[in-house]
Design an enzyme around this catalytic site. Structure first.
Site, short mmCIF file in Angstrom:
data_model
loop_
_atom_site.label_atom_id
_atom_site.label_comp_id
_atom_site.label_asym_id
_atom_site.label_seq_id
_atom_site.Cartn_x
_atom_site.Cartn_y
_atom_site.Cartn_z
CE LYS A 126 20.37 12.00 -13.16
NZ LYS A 126 19.32 12.03 -14.17
CB SER A 163 17.30 9.57 -15.97
OG SER A 163 18.12 8.76 -15.08
#
Ligand code: ATP
Ligand code: MG
Length: 606
Positions: A556, A513
């Site tokens: 996140k 990611s």
């Protein structure tokens, strides 16, 4: 008469049942074996176990109460609400689940009634122990609570048991390597005993408890001690678990009435067959706002009570609570928060105790006598008032916390970021399930076009680095990475080595990611342009320049929000996650750029 006692217990078992036959056989053996011999002890403890398993005959199960009780679902909902703040989607799911449990019980009861007309009850001797009332309805799936530590998985399980009015048992599977821990040792083995399932049933004393299988992700797989994961599957499989075989008891046990709930911290390490049998319920973690509510309504009162104070005596200001949550804990759940609040409460409890002693000491004998008098009148004896009617109260404010909890562990380190060539902020989820930002640092040094990667990186994240650099090299010209001096742009990266580092160096990192963050870092490094420090990003990249979706979006984004990031670059395909999972009050304060390609990501970042 010890023998007679056992005999009575054996005779109470269903006539014609396997457990009774075995019990009688063993009891006869026992009678022949001299007292005090090892063998005698072994058989005796076997019979103790055998007769204490909640067989249909000696289990006090009464599913009838949830049938008759028409307010069952309302009460269940109230129970869930009383024990947990928020978690609305999960509670809704649990209510569906409980409704199904009840409907199934109703269907079963109807079935038993029609069968009750022909006398197939236990009274007929020699009747085969076939259970004709076995639930034909579809067995509800097994619930699997997945989420980071301290998000309420175990306590939700407890709450469900309370709502159903059934006993609750927890079996910890973390680190179970030996199949015998689940299924028991064979009796040939000295000091053998039943496995954890039977032990839990015995403690519950009923054949329909709620059993929480904790940490199913940490159970061991096939090894020379057998295969615990396979044993677990058998326990959970509705096709098989009506005749579960514990090696020690060695008589099939019906587990079909047990409500199993599994918990786990991740889905990654759960075997596919197990996952297939479960319905996954995800608990992803709390926002600070939710944590504040949980702290005020649940954690603080619990700690105050546990430490012998009363609610009216001790208050933590909102500011102080938020300070504890942000400066002293970093987690998705609320366990450290609870611990920290506990520490504050204990600190104050000591002050109170000292105050009491001092005041009482000053009042001398007279006070003590009066105190005893009061005690005998009022049993609760929790006096926050001293003899002269003075009261002790405390309000804890944020500035006091450093005295109590020490120097904050997370003192806004994420907030003093710097805007620098070659540095970009990526989004991560830590092992604790907490989201946050992570700088991606890159620097160039004379060399031959190689890439050096450091920071305890796994294979996947290293590959992301390679992809990112290759992409930047092949697009150097469009990106305006010319470095002047009339050098062929494509060759520029060849006279330098690029070094990429992800702090903190000792923490393992992996996953794809960080892709777009690496691209941006390289572009920044080679072009000299900086990415503003209030931007953070996450997204996987492909060599063709596409940005593909990643996981952990909710945590996140929350982590970025906490770190005062205001612009976030995310893959286009993660739009739905933001919309579904991120609270509106957080979304309002942030700006999201959803990108499909690396070009779009660069546009958003620079
Ligand atoms: P682990 O994975 O480490 O086992 P867990 O998810 O089982 O964690 P719990 O033990 O259930 O965590 O929860 C930790 C504490 O937080 C408990 O005291 C629980 O009551 C409290 N708690 C968690 N979520 C909530 C909530 N939504 N409302 C009130 N209390 C909560
Ligand atoms: Mg737990």
């Amino acid at each position: 008469d010890d023998l007679a006692d056992l005999r009575r217990k054996i005779e109470a078992l269903d006539v014609g049942s396997e457990e009774r036959k075995v019990g009688i056989r063993e009891w006869r053996r026992l009678k022949r074996i001299p007292q005090g011999s090892v063998e005698n002890g072994v058989i005796r403890s076997y019979l103790e176990w055998l007769t204490s398993v909640p067989w249909p005959s000696n289990s006090t199960t009464t599913p009838l109460d949830i049938l008759k009780d028409h307010s069952f679902l309302t009460r269940a909902r109230a129970q869930l609400d009383a024990d947990h703040y928020g978690l609305d989607q999960i509670k809704r799911r649990l209510m569906e689940y409980l409704a199904v449990v009840r409907l199934r019980a109703l269907a079963d009861a109807a079935q038993t009634q029609t069968q009750g007309d022909n006398p197939s009850t236990d009274a007929s001797p020699g009747a085969a122990p076939t259970p004709p009332t076995k639930s034909k309805g579809v067995k509800g799936p097994i619930l699997l609570f997945v989420g980071p530590p301290g998000t309420g998985k175990t306590s939700l399980g407890q709450s469900i048991a309370k709502a159903l009015g059934r006993p609750f048992q927890r079996i910890s599977l973390g680190g179970v390597r030996d199949e015998a821990e689940i299924r028991g040792h064979r009796r040939t083995y000295v000091a053998s005993s039943p496995g954890s399932i039977v032990q839990a049933l015995r403690k519950a004393g009923r054949n329909d408890p709620v059993i929480l299988l904790d940490e199913v992700d940490k159970v061991g797989h096939s090894n020379f001690h057998g295969d615990p994961a396979a044993a677990l599957l058998e326990v959970l499989d509705p096709e098989q678990n009506h005749s579960f075989n514990d090696h020690y008891i060695n008589v099939p046990i019906d587990l079909s009435q047990v409500l199993f709930i599994c918990t786990s911290n991740t889905l990654d390490t759960i075997s596919a067959p197990l996952l297939d049998r479960c319905e996954v319920v995800e608990l992803s973690g709390y926002t600070y706002d939710e944590k504040m509510h949980i702290a005020k309504r649940f954690l603080l009162p619990k700690q105050i009570c546990a430490n012998g104070l009363s609610d009216s005596q001790l208050t933590l200001t909102d500011d102080a609570l938020l300070h504890v949550a942000t400066m002293y804990t970093r987690e998705a759940g609320v366990r450290s928060l609870e611990r920290a609040i506990g520490a504050v409460v204990r600190f104050k409890a000591v002050e109170w105790a000292e105050w009491l002693d001092k005041e009482n000491g000053a009042m001398g004998e007279e006070w003590n006598a009066k105190q005893n008098e009061n005690r005998s009148e009022k049993q609760d004896g929790n006096t926050n008032v001293n003899g002269s009617g003075k009261e002790w109260r405390a309000i804890v404010e944020a500035h006091e916390l450093e005295k109590i909890l020490g120097i904050p562990r997370w003192d806004g380190e994420e907030r003093d970021r710097e805007e620098k060539r070659g540095v970009v902020y990526g989004l991560v989820v830590t092992g604790m399930g907490e989201g946050g930002i992570l700088p991606v640092e890159s620097t160039a040094l004379p060399g031959t076009g190689r890439l050096k990667l450091t920071g305890s990186l796994g294979d996947v994240i290293k590959e992301s680095g390679e992809i990112a650099l290759s992409w930047v090299k092949t697009h150097a010209f469009e990106l305006g990475i010319t470095a002047g001096r009339g050098v062929d742009p494509l060759k520029v990266p060849d006279v330098i080595d690029v070094h990429l580092h992800l702090p903190a160096g000792a923490q393992k990192k992996d996953g794809p990611s960080a892709g777009i963050a690496m691209i941006c870092a390289f572009v920044s490094l080679l072009s000299g342009a900086c990415v503003p420090k209030d931007i953070a990003m996450t997204g996987e990249i492909t060599l063709r320049g596409r940005v593909t979706p990643v996981g952990g979006i909710r945590m996140k984004v929350l982590g970025a929000h906490r770190a005062q990031i205001r612009k976030v670059i995310l893959p286009w395909a993660n739009r739905k996650d933001v919309e579904h999972d991120v609270a509106l009050e957080v979304r309002r304060e942030m700006q999201f750029f959803f990108v499909r390609t690396i070009d779009e990501a660069l546009d958003a970042a620079f």
